[in-house]
Write an enzyme that holds these catalytic residues in place. Structure first.
Site, short mmCIF file in Angstrom:
data_model
loop_
_atom_site.label_atom_id
_atom_site.label_comp_id
_atom_site.label_asym_id
_atom_site.label_seq_id
_atom_site.Cartn_x
_atom_site.Cartn_y
_atom_site.Cartn_z
N ILE A 155 0.83 -1.20 0.00
CA ILE A 155 0.00 0.00 0.00
C ILE A 155 0.87 1.25 0.00
O ILE A 155 0.67 2.17 -0.81
CB ILE A 155 -0.95 0.00 1.21
CG1 ILE A 155 -1.90 -1.20 1.14
CG2 ILE A 155 -1.74 1.30 1.27
CD1 ILE A 155 -2.69 -1.43 2.42
N THR A 230 -5.01 5.42 7.01
CA THR A 230 -5.85 4.35 6.47
C THR A 230 -5.38 3.00 6.99
O THR A 230 -5.75 1.96 6.46
CB THR A 230 -5.83 4.35 4.93
OG1 THR A 230 -4.46 4.30 4.49
CG2 THR A 230 -6.50 5.58 4.36
N ARG A 232 -4.36 1.60 11.01
CA ARG A 232 -5.08 1.21 12.23
C ARG A 232 -5.20 2.40 13.16
O ARG A 232 -4.25 3.15 13.38
CB ARG A 232 -4.35 0.06 12.94
CG ARG A 232 -4.44 -1.28 12.21
CD ARG A 232 -5.87 -1.81 12.22
NE ARG A 232 -6.01 -3.12 11.61
CZ ARG A 232 -6.34 -3.32 10.33
NH1 ARG A 232 -6.55 -2.28 9.53
NH2 ARG A 232 -6.49 -4.55 9.86
N ASP A 256 -9.50 7.03 8.32
CA ASP A 256 -10.34 5.91 7.91
C ASP A 256 -10.34 4.80 8.95
O ASP A 256 -10.97 3.76 8.74
CB ASP A 256 -9.87 5.37 6.55
CG ASP A 256 -10.80 4.32 5.98
OD1 ASP A 256 -12.03 4.60 5.91
OD2 ASP A 256 -10.33 3.23 5.61
N GLU A 261 -13.68 0.69 17.10
CA GLU A 261 -14.55 0.59 15.93
C GLU A 261 -15.69 -0.37 16.19
O GLU A 261 -15.47 -1.43 16.80
CB GLU A 261 -13.73 0.14 14.71
CG GLU A 261 -12.69 1.15 14.29
CD GLU A 261 -11.96 0.78 13.01
OE1 GLU A 261 -12.22 -0.31 12.46
OE2 GLU A 261 -11.13 1.59 12.55
N HIS A 280 -13.67 3.22 7.98
CA HIS A 280 -12.76 2.10 7.71
C HIS A 280 -13.18 1.34 6.46
O HIS A 280 -13.30 0.11 6.46
CB HIS A 280 -12.67 1.17 8.92
CG HIS A 280 -11.35 0.44 8.98
ND1 HIS A 280 -10.77 0.02 10.15
CD2 HIS A 280 -10.49 0.07 7.99
CE1 HIS A 280 -9.61 -0.59 9.89
NE2 HIS A 280 -9.43 -0.57 8.59
N ILE A 281 -13.37 2.10 5.37
CA ILE A 281 -13.80 1.49 4.12
C ILE A 281 -12.72 1.60 3.04
O ILE A 281 -13.01 1.35 1.86
CB ILE A 281 -15.12 2.11 3.61
CG1 ILE A 281 -15.10 3.65 3.66
CG2 ILE A 281 -16.28 1.59 4.43
CD1 ILE A 281 -14.30 4.34 2.62
N GLY A 282 -11.50 1.93 3.43
CA GLY A 282 -10.43 2.07 2.45
C GLY A 282 -10.26 0.83 1.59
O GLY A 282 -10.01 0.92 0.39
#
Length: 309
Positions: A155, A230, A232, A256, A261, A280-282
């Site tokens: 990433i 993006t 944790r 994100d 959560e 958290h939709i990355g």
């Protein structure tokens, strides 16, 4: 009752392409928000040989409820929700679908970076309220600025390529990265905090780096730094970040992921115009959903059926 061995998915679904690979197993779903108690009950009922982890966490209590369990496969790349020490002690392999959602998460990081630099959400809200801020607003130009990337895996390196293409100077920190492209300059963390105009986090959460973005490290950054996460939520001391945003030390943050959560409501970040939030939709795209499911399924088969896989 099925005679096939069971596999528990800590979620409500799995991509059809992944299910096709797992045809020899009875797939049992735990639902969208599985608790430890519900997973323990499910494991006691089905005694799975494998688990694919989408949501919730898997600790020793869950593992002990599944004596036949041989592999825990993450539907994604981050395994911090799995107690790896407990798994090792019980001879259970932990696998991750590394890189399966790299493109999706990298794009989300870039989206958040641009949203912060260009005040996208603030200007959108102002426009919807009937304002026209052309004469007074100044956004941040990223060309020529320095982006600091913490984590240079699949990433982080994708983000690096995109930022390099925009004319940004790319520095990064990752003690495990090697053979990096010439466009990335490896630096220590002190240098990264000091030199970056924007910082993006792409590292796993460990006991060593929990809360390493805190009051001290944020104070070491340039005034007006941008921060994107993006990875944790536990990497960031959230009260310290909120204070830094309100003081202007951090010009804007794009987040994100969060320490808890789903994000607890009410949350201090809510209503802060210079904190851009996403749930958290990355890694959640139609393509990544398939890639992560297939990657997780293949990891299961590599353990349970090594010769076939």
């Amino acid at each position: 009752m099925s005679t096939r061995p069971s596999l528990v998915v800590t979620g409500a679904d799995l991509a059809p392409q992944a299910l096709a690979l797992l045809a020899d197993y009875e797939v049992v779903y735990a639902g969208k928000t599985p608790s430890t108690e519900s997973l323990v009950a499910l494991c006691r009922r089905h005694d799975p040989v494998a688990m694919i982890v989408r949501y919730g966490s898997v600790g020793a209590e869950v593992m002990d409820a599944a004596p036949s369990l041989r592999v825990i496969s993450k539907h994604g790349s981050g395994t911090d929700t799995i107690d790896k020490a407990a798994a090792t002690a019980r001879g259970i392999e932990v696998r991750a679908a590394v890189g399966a959602n790299a493109a999706a998460v990298a794009e989300q990081a870039l989206a958040l970076l641009l949203a912060c630099a260009k005040s996208v959400t603030i200007l959108d809200a102002r426009m919807h309220a009937g304002h026209w801020d052309k004469a007074t607003h100044k956004s941040i130009e990223l060309h020529g600025r320095t982006i600091g990337l913490v984590g240079l895996g699949a990433i982080g390196q994708r983000v690096a390529r995109m930022c390099d293409a925009m004319g940004m100077r790319v520095i990064g920190h990752d003690p495990y990265a090697s053979q990096l492209p010439a466009s990335i300059r490896q630096v220590d963390l002190d240098t990264l905090w000091r030199e970056s105009d924007a910082i993006s986090l792409h590292c796993p959460l460990t006991s060593e780096n929990r809360g390493f973005v805190n009051a001290k490290t944020l104070a070491a950054c340039k005034p007006g730094v941008l921060l994107v996460n993006t990875a944790r939520g536990g990497l960031i001391d959230e009260p310290a970040l909120l204070e830094a945003v309100r003081s202007g030390q951090v010009a804007a943050a794009g987040l994100d992921s969060f320490a808890v959560e789903p994000m607890q409501v009410p949350h201090p970040f809510q209503g802060e115009p210079r904190i851009v939030l996403s749930p958290h939709i990355g890694g959640v795209t139609s393509d990544a959903y398939v890639n992560m499911g297939v990657g997780a399924a293949r990891n299961v088969l590599q353990v349970l059926q090594p010769h076939a896989a």
